[in-house]
Design a protein around this motif. Structure first.
Motif, PDB file in Angstrom:
ATOM      1  N   VAL A 108      40.069  48.680 117.535  1.00 19.65           N
ATOM      2  CA  VAL A 108      40.263  48.195 116.164  1.00 19.65           C
ATOM      3  C   VAL A 108      40.260  46.665 116.166  1.00 19.65           C
ATOM      4  CG1 VAL A 108      41.774  48.226 114.147  1.00 19.65           C
ATOM      5  CG2 VAL A 108      41.627  50.243 115.624  1.00 19.65           C
ATOM      6  N   ASP A 109      39.462  46.095 115.262  1.00 22.16           N
ATOM      7  CA  ASP A 109      39.358  44.638 115.159  1.00 22.16           C
ATOM      8  C   ASP A 109      40.165  44.066 113.998  1.00 22.16           C
ATOM      9  OD1 ASP A 109      37.290  44.175 117.286  1.00 22.16           O
ATOM     10  OD2 ASP A 109      36.147  45.517 115.971  1.00 22.16           O
ATOM     11  N   GLU A 110      40.266  44.826 112.907  1.00 16.70           N
ATOM     12  CA  GLU A 110      40.961  44.341 111.722  1.00 16.70           C
ATOM     13  C   GLU A 110      41.720  45.481 111.057  1.00 16.70           C
ATOM     14  OE1 GLU A 110      38.566  41.969 108.974  1.00 16.70           O
ATOM     15  OE2 GLU A 110      37.097  41.701 110.578  1.00 16.70           O
ATOM     16  N   LEU A 111      42.831  45.143 110.425  1.00 20.12           N
ATOM     17  CA  LEU A 111      43.620  46.076 109.633  1.00 20.12           C
ATOM     18  C   LEU A 111      43.750  45.490 108.232  1.00 20.12           C
ATOM     19  CD1 LEU A 111      46.536  46.562 112.183  1.00 20.12           C
ATOM     20  CD2 LEU A 111      44.662  48.140 111.803  1.00 20.12           C
ATOM     21  N   ILE A 112      43.328  46.245 107.235  1.00 20.64           N
ATOM     22  CA  ILE A 112      43.503  45.841 105.834  1.00 20.64           C
ATOM     23  C   ILE A 112      44.364  46.927 105.201  1.00 20.64           C
ATOM     24  CG2 ILE A 112      42.415  45.263 103.646  1.00 20.64           C
ATOM     25  CD1 ILE A 112      39.868  44.558 105.273  1.00 20.64           C
ATOM     26  N   ILE A 113      45.619  46.586 104.969  1.00 21.97           N
ATOM     27  CA  ILE A 113      46.593  47.559 104.476  1.00 21.97           C
ATOM     28  C   ILE A 113      47.049  47.135 103.092  1.00 21.97           C
ATOM     29  CG2 ILE A 113      48.806  48.684 104.913  1.00 21.97           C
ATOM     30  CD1 ILE A 113      48.333  47.871 107.925  1.00 21.97           C
ATOM     31  N   THR A 114      46.805  47.985 102.116  1.00 18.45           N
ATOM     32  CA  THR A 114      47.257  47.733 100.757  1.00 18.45           C
ATOM     33  C   THR A 114      48.585  48.451 100.577  1.00 18.45           C
ATOM     34  OG1 THR A 114      44.971  47.531 100.014  1.00 18.45           O
ATOM     35  CG2 THR A 114      46.658  47.901  98.322  1.00 18.45           C
ATOM     36  N   VAL A 115      49.626  47.676 100.362  1.00 20.87           N
ATOM     37  CA  VAL A 115      50.986  48.216 100.309  1.00 20.87           C
ATOM     38  C   VAL A 115      51.384  48.490  98.863  1.00 20.87           C
ATOM     39  CG1 VAL A 115      53.401  47.804 100.915  1.00 20.87           C
ATOM     40  CG2 VAL A 115      51.579  46.957 102.412  1.00 20.87           C
ATOM     41  N   ALA A 116      51.836  49.719  98.621  1.00 22.11           N
ATOM     42  CA  ALA A 116      52.314  50.129  97.304  1.00 22.11           C
ATOM     43  C   ALA A 116      53.827  49.950  97.253  1.00 22.11           C
ATOM     44  CB  ALA A 116      51.960  51.590  97.048  1.00 22.11           C
ATOM     45  N   PRO A 117      54.366  49.508  96.118  1.00 21.80           N
ATOM     46  CA  PRO A 117      55.808  49.319  95.993  1.00 21.80           C
ATOM     47  C   PRO A 117      56.526  50.649  95.769  1.00 21.80           C
ATOM     48  CG  PRO A 117      54.761  48.776  93.932  1.00 21.80           C
ATOM     49  CD  PRO A 117      53.661  49.118  94.895  1.00 21.80           C
ATOM     50  N   THR A 118      56.412  51.508  96.783  1.00 22.89           N
ATOM     51  CA  THR A 118      56.988  52.846  96.720  1.00 22.89           C
ATOM     52  C   THR A 118      57.603  53.170  98.071  1.00 22.89           C
ATOM     53  OG1 THR A 118      55.220  53.526  95.202  1.00 22.89           O
ATOM     54  CG2 THR A 118      56.450  55.279  96.280  1.00 22.89           C
ATOM     55  N   LEU A 119      58.783  53.788  98.051  1.00 25.33           N
ATOM     56  CA  LEU A 119      59.407  54.286  99.265  1.00 25.33           C
ATOM     57  C   LEU A 119      59.336  55.804  99.222  1.00 25.33           C
ATOM     58  CD1 LEU A 119      62.567  51.979  99.309  1.00 25.33           C
ATOM     59  CD2 LEU A 119      60.489  51.710 100.667  1.00 25.33           C
ATOM     60  N   ILE A 120      58.580  56.395 100.129  1.00 27.84           N
ATOM     61  CA  ILE A 120      58.422  57.851 100.147  1.00 27.84           C
ATOM     62  C   ILE A 120      59.571  58.505 100.894  1.00 27.84           C
ATOM     63  CG2 ILE A 120      56.969  59.743 100.946  1.00 27.84           C
ATOM     64  CD1 ILE A 120      54.567  58.012 100.500  1.00 27.84           C
TER      65      ILE A 120
END
Length: 177
Positions: free
Chosen positions: A129-141
């Motif tokens: 893996v070269d890159e991580l693009i993580i879109t974080v949602a304002p939710t706690l599951i």
């Protein structure tokens, strides 16, 4: 001069690190107010190859979409079980590391890891893996399918960029090997 292809994870996660509930639901994600497609189209144009595990492939098929969502890309499904190639995907059952390295050495755009879990863990272990693009949602599951499995080693990252899409925050990291 051709640019080296990167293997990139592009995914959404809850703030507490889950990509789905235990029953594979994403309903929590669709309740968050984003902006446009939250950067998906822009990212999608940077890729020409899709990699996913069998669980992710099966989840996509269960959604009952009229058309396979990645028809315009080369799509590979990694599995240890018996599965035949289809019009939309080629099945990979051999050595993951050598297969992905050969893809990275070909000319083309970036390679997208769709989904998380087992395949992502395997790729991280093999330093693919070269890159991580993580879109974080304002939710706690609280519980569910974690983005990252427990590991015994450290992976160093460098923050490349951040973007805000209304209530979502995208974190873009480069993997430092």
């Amino acid at each position: 001069m051709s640019q080296k292809r990167h293997v990139v994870l592009f995914i959404a996660s809850s703030l507490d690190g889950y990509i789905a509930t235990k029953d594979e639901s994403l309903e929590w994600l669709f309740k968050v107010e984003g902006k446009g497609d939250n950067g998906f189209s822009q990212f999608y144009e940077t890729t020409d190859t899709i990699l996913m595990g069998k669980k992710t492939y099966d989840w996509i098929i269960k959604q009952g979409m009229e058309h396979f969502p990645y028809k315009d890309k080369d799509c590979y499904v990694f599995t240890r079980s018996t599965m035949e190639d289809t019009e939309d995907v080629k099945v990979v059952q051999n050595d993951v590391t050598s297969f992905v390295q050969s893809l990275k050495n070909q000319s083309g755009k970036n390679i997208w890891i769709v989904g998380g879990g087992e395949l992502l863990h395997t790729f991280l272990q093999a330093h693919l893996v070269d890159e991580l693009i993580i879109t974080v949602a304002p939710t706690l599951i609280g519980t569910g399918i974690p983005l990252f499995k427990e590991r015994n080693d450290h992976i160093n990252l460098s923050l490349k960029d951040t973007q805000k899409f209304n209530q979502f925050v995208e974190l873009h990291y480069e993997v430092i090997n």
